[in-house]
Design a protein around this motif. Structure first.
Motif, PDB file in Angstrom:
ATOM      1  N   ILE A 103     -16.043  -2.218  -0.362  1.00 14.82           N
ATOM      2  CA  ILE A 103     -15.152  -1.061  -0.886  1.00 14.82           C
ATOM      3  C   ILE A 103     -13.565  -1.282  -1.094  1.00 14.82           C
ATOM      4  CG2 ILE A 103     -14.502   1.324  -0.340  1.00 14.82           C
ATOM      5  CD1 ILE A 103     -17.093   1.432   1.329  1.00 14.82           C
ATOM      6  N   VAL A 104     -13.005  -1.953  -0.265  1.00 13.75           N
ATOM      7  CA  VAL A 104     -11.622  -2.137  -0.572  1.00 13.75           C
ATOM      8  C   VAL A 104     -11.279  -3.252  -1.784  1.00 13.75           C
ATOM      9  CG1 VAL A 104      -9.272  -3.017   0.589  1.00 13.75           C
ATOM     10  CG2 VAL A 104     -11.202  -1.709   1.901  1.00 13.75           C
ATOM     11  N   TRP A 139       0.912  -1.180  -0.146  1.00 10.21           N
ATOM     12  CA  TRP A 139       0.019   0.081   0.077  1.00 10.21           C
ATOM     13  C   TRP A 139       0.973   0.950  -0.039  1.00 10.21           C
ATOM     14  CZ3 TRP A 139      -5.023  -1.032  -0.769  1.00 10.21           C
ATOM     15  CH2 TRP A 139      -5.573  -2.383  -0.325  1.00 10.21           C
ATOM     16  N   ASN A 140       0.542   2.215  -0.781  1.00 16.67           N
ATOM     17  CA  ASN A 140       1.257   3.510  -0.682  1.00 16.67           C
ATOM     18  C   ASN A 140       0.279   4.607  -0.115  1.00 16.67           C
ATOM     19  OD1 ASN A 140      -0.046   4.517  -3.171  1.00 16.67           O
ATOM     20  ND2 ASN A 140       1.240   3.350  -4.209  1.00 16.67           N
ATOM     21  N   GLU A 149      -3.912   5.609   9.690  1.00 19.23           N
ATOM     22  CA  GLU A 149      -4.660   5.743  10.985  1.00 19.23           C
ATOM     23  C   GLU A 149      -6.151   6.290  10.791  1.00 19.23           C
ATOM     24  OE1 GLU A 149      -4.418   4.436  13.808  1.00 19.23           O
ATOM     25  OE2 GLU A 149      -2.467   3.496  12.998  1.00 19.23           O
ATOM     26  N   LEU A 150      -6.021   7.366   9.846  1.00 20.61           N
ATOM     27  CA  LEU A 150      -7.224   8.070   9.066  1.00 20.61           C
ATOM     28  C   LEU A 150      -8.185   7.146   8.414  1.00 20.61           C
ATOM     29  CD1 LEU A 150      -5.784  11.504   7.860  1.00 20.61           C
ATOM     30  CD2 LEU A 150      -7.324  11.119   9.909  1.00 20.61           C
ATOM     31  N   LEU A 151      -7.571   6.253   7.679  1.00 22.87           N
ATOM     32  CA  LEU A 151      -8.155   5.288   6.909  1.00 22.87           C
ATOM     33  C   LEU A 151      -9.083   4.314   7.937  1.00 22.87           C
ATOM     34  CD1 LEU A 151      -9.330   4.123   4.416  1.00 22.87           C
ATOM     35  CD2 LEU A 151      -7.028   2.878   4.347  1.00 22.87           C
ATOM     36  N   LYS A 157      -5.301   7.412   0.338  1.00 23.72           N
ATOM     37  CA  LYS A 157      -6.171   8.644  -0.168  1.00 23.72           C
ATOM     38  C   LYS A 157      -7.205   8.408  -0.842  1.00 23.72           C
ATOM     39  CE  LYS A 157      -2.513  12.264   0.507  1.00 23.72           C
ATOM     40  NZ  LYS A 157      -1.609  13.306  -0.412  1.00 23.72           N
ATOM     41  N   GLN A 158      -7.043   7.547  -1.835  1.00 25.96           N
ATOM     42  CA  GLN A 158      -7.994   7.155  -2.701  1.00 25.96           C
ATOM     43  C   GLN A 158      -9.222   6.378  -1.905  1.00 25.96           C
ATOM     44  OE1 GLN A 158      -7.680   6.024  -6.865  1.00 25.96           O
ATOM     45  NE2 GLN A 158      -5.376   6.306  -6.860  1.00 25.96           N
ATOM     46  N   LEU A 159      -8.765   5.498  -1.052  1.00 21.43           N
ATOM     47  CA  LEU A 159      -9.820   4.593  -0.179  1.00 21.43           C
ATOM     48  C   LEU A 159     -10.303   5.715   0.864  1.00 21.43           C
ATOM     49  CD1 LEU A 159      -7.509   1.441   0.510  1.00 21.43           C
ATOM     50  CD2 LEU A 159      -9.899   1.620  -0.692  1.00 21.43           C
ATOM     51  N   LEU A 160      -9.652   6.724   1.093  1.00 22.38           N
ATOM     52  CA  LEU A 160     -10.239   7.634   2.092  1.00 22.38           C
ATOM     53  C   LEU A 160     -11.317   8.213   1.738  1.00 22.38           C
ATOM     54  CD1 LEU A 160      -7.044   8.941   4.080  1.00 22.38           C
ATOM     55  CD2 LEU A 160      -9.355   8.125   5.105  1.00 22.38           C
TER      56      LEU A 160
END
Length: 220
Positions: A64-65, A20-21, A47-49, A26-29
């Motif tokens: 979603i993932v 993961w990068n 952590e935000l994710l 960011k795209q998943l968020l």
């Protein structure tokens, strides 16, 4: 053909380095409804994710993932089915399409950490080793060569030996070798192999220093 192998290190891990990068997170968020992440620190983004994922039901988050990573390979029905099965089974080991195991492993482990263990934990094996061709053996080291050599240094009960015995012995073509071994990296004479713990567990290796004679399937 014959090869000499020297194993330097066998590691069991629950995540693949660099899978993961920051852009992935960011795209998943954004897909989880958190589009304002400005951080560039991958740990902060993760952590935000995890916090964003926690607001969703487990199967919804899994879908979603899965859709983000595998929508080019799986249809919506398959994604929905997997999103439920992941809570019950180790899909990254049991899914019939072996070439998807690496992605399913990393998706599963992301969700496992996000939900503090609600998903089943799975592991990968990383082997650092040297391999030296003996006499006229092919010097271009492929995944098939590595897997056939290592199979001879694994217990008879090992899954590779049980499921692919004919392929290891060159009685059949071994196309699956490219998917059983997730990555094969070379640095000078040193190699790093990454695979699932399902295929090769740390306690299944018999020796750290061995020779292996292998053959290739010959289509007549």
């Amino acid at each position: 053909m014959k090869y000499a192998i020297k194993i330097h290190k066998i590691s069991t891990v629950n995540a693949l380095p660099d899978y993961w990068n920051s852009n992935d997170f960011k795209q998943l968020l954004e897909k989880f409804g958190f589009a304002d992440a400005e951080s560039t620190d991958i740990k902060e983004l993760q952590e935000l994710l995890f916090m964003a994922i926690a607001d969703y039901e487990t199967n919804e988050a899994a879908a979603i993932v899965l859709d983000y990573k595998l929508s080019e390979h799986l249809n919506q029905g398959q994604i929905d089915q997997l999103s439920h099965e992941m809570l019950l089974d180790k899909i990254s080991e049991e899914y019939p399409e072996i070439w998807l195991h690496k992605d399913l492993f990393s998706i599963n482990q992301l969700l496992y950490k996000a939900y503090n263990g609600k998903f089943l934990n799975t592991e990968a094996t990383i082997v650092d080793f040297e391999i030296t061709p003996i006499k006229n053996a092919d010097k271009t080291i492929t995944k098939e060569i590595v897997l056939k050599c290592f199979a001879q240094n694994l217990t008879k009960s090992n899954v590779v030996n049980r499921l692919f015995g004919n392929q290891v012995l060159a009685k059949e073509a071994f196309e699956e070798a490219n998917d059983v071994i997730w990555d094969l990296q070379k640095n000078d004479h040193q190699y790093k192999m990454i695979t699932s713990d399902y295929w090769m567990g740390k306690n299944e290796f018999l020796s750290g220093d061995f020779e292996a004679a292998i053959e290739f399937f010959d289509e007549e």
